[in-house]
Design a protein around this motif. Sequence first.
Motif, PDB file in Angstrom:
ATOM      1  N   UNK A  82       0.903  -1.235   0.015  1.00 15.47           N
ATOM      2  CA  UNK A  82      -0.103   0.068  -0.079  1.00 15.47           C
ATOM      3  C   UNK A  82       0.895   1.236  -0.008  1.00 15.47           C
ATOM      4  N   UNK A  83       2.081   1.260  -0.357  1.00 19.74           N
ATOM      5  CA  UNK A  83       3.007   2.283  -0.398  1.00 19.74           C
ATOM      6  C   UNK A  83       2.491   3.455  -1.285  1.00 19.74           C
ATOM      7  N   UNK A  84       2.915   4.502  -0.915  1.00 21.34           N
ATOM      8  CA  UNK A  84       2.600   5.844  -1.688  1.00 21.34           C
ATOM      9  C   UNK A  84       3.927   6.508  -1.876  1.00 21.34           C
ATOM     10  N   UNK A  85       4.252   6.857  -2.991  1.00 20.63           N
ATOM     11  CA  UNK A  85       5.451   7.636  -3.623  1.00 20.63           C
ATOM     12  C   UNK A  85       4.949   9.157  -3.887  1.00 20.63           C
ATOM     13  N   UNK A  86       6.322   9.989  -3.587  1.00 20.29           N
ATOM     14  CA  UNK A  86       6.210  11.198  -3.998  1.00 20.29           C
ATOM     15  C   UNK A  86       7.151  11.482  -4.794  1.00 20.29           C
ATOM     16  N   UNK A 154      -5.012  10.106   3.509  1.00 17.71           N
ATOM     17  CA  UNK A 154      -4.833  10.964   2.210  1.00 17.71           C
ATOM     18  C   UNK A 154      -4.327  10.170   1.377  1.00 17.71           C
ATOM     19  N   UNK A 155      -3.565   9.155   1.562  1.00 13.26           N
ATOM     20  CA  UNK A 155      -2.814   8.171   0.625  1.00 13.26           C
ATOM     21  C   UNK A 155      -2.873   6.912   1.347  1.00 13.26           C
ATOM     22  N   UNK A 156      -2.639   5.665   0.007  1.00 12.04           N
ATOM     23  CA  UNK A 156      -3.027   4.514   0.505  1.00 12.04           C
ATOM     24  C   UNK A 156      -2.347   3.771   1.704  1.00 12.04           C
ATOM     25  N   UNK A 157      -1.323   4.379   1.986  1.00 12.79           N
ATOM     26  CA  UNK A 157      -0.411   3.796   3.230  1.00 12.79           C
ATOM     27  C   UNK A 157      -0.885   4.426   4.509  1.00 12.79           C
ATOM     28  N   UNK A 158      -2.065   5.150   4.416  1.00 19.84           N
ATOM     29  CA  UNK A 158      -2.478   5.877   5.799  1.00 19.84           C
ATOM     30  C   UNK A 158      -3.134   4.711   6.389  1.00 19.84           C
ATOM     31  N   UNK A 159      -3.462   3.702   5.947  1.00 19.95           N
ATOM     32  CA  UNK A 159      -4.037   2.420   6.552  1.00 19.95           C
ATOM     33  C   UNK A 159      -2.880   2.279   7.721  1.00 19.95           C
TER      34      UNK A 159
END
Length: 181
Positions: A82-86, A154-159
């Motif tokens: 569920x990583x989120x990248x910027x 606000x991002x998938x990794x928020x869980x």
Amino acid sequence: HQAHHDESKIKRSQSISMISISFTVTLTILTTMLVSIQTTNSLLRVAVLGSGIAGSTAARTLADRGVHVTVFEAGHGIGGRTSTRITRDHFQYQFDHGAQYISKPKTALFKDALDQWKDNGCVKEWSGNFCTAGRDPNLDVKVDEKKERWVGYPAMNSICRNLLDHENITVQLETRADARY
């Protein structure tokens, strides 16, 4: 974007239906293990490998019972699949490169977890459209039927960030496990 997580708890080191399955298996194993762990045992220390849904759930379940947990994550950030990248440019675009959404839960256990995440504000219903297009660019694009889908907010990794936000959990990023026999 990190309101749900205390950044001081993260240390850096140099050293989907699949989510539902890994979540359910993790909780089943933990339930069996926790029979022998007393709820006030603050001396017990546990290492969890990976900060995805399964690892974060394991860490939180143990931490809620007074166990001190260190989560070791090989990646640069929390989340596993569920990583989120910027992006590193001046635009700093954000994108999820693992699981894009969570479908309608197939088990009561996962539904309960999703309901808790909704209550905590770390997931929201996704209302976008899915479309199907054939190989022929001259054909019409068909909008698929609406289905229940949820995304981390606000991002998938928020869980995972929400699950790991606990006084008994420390996260060690960029750390690989090295088993030697």
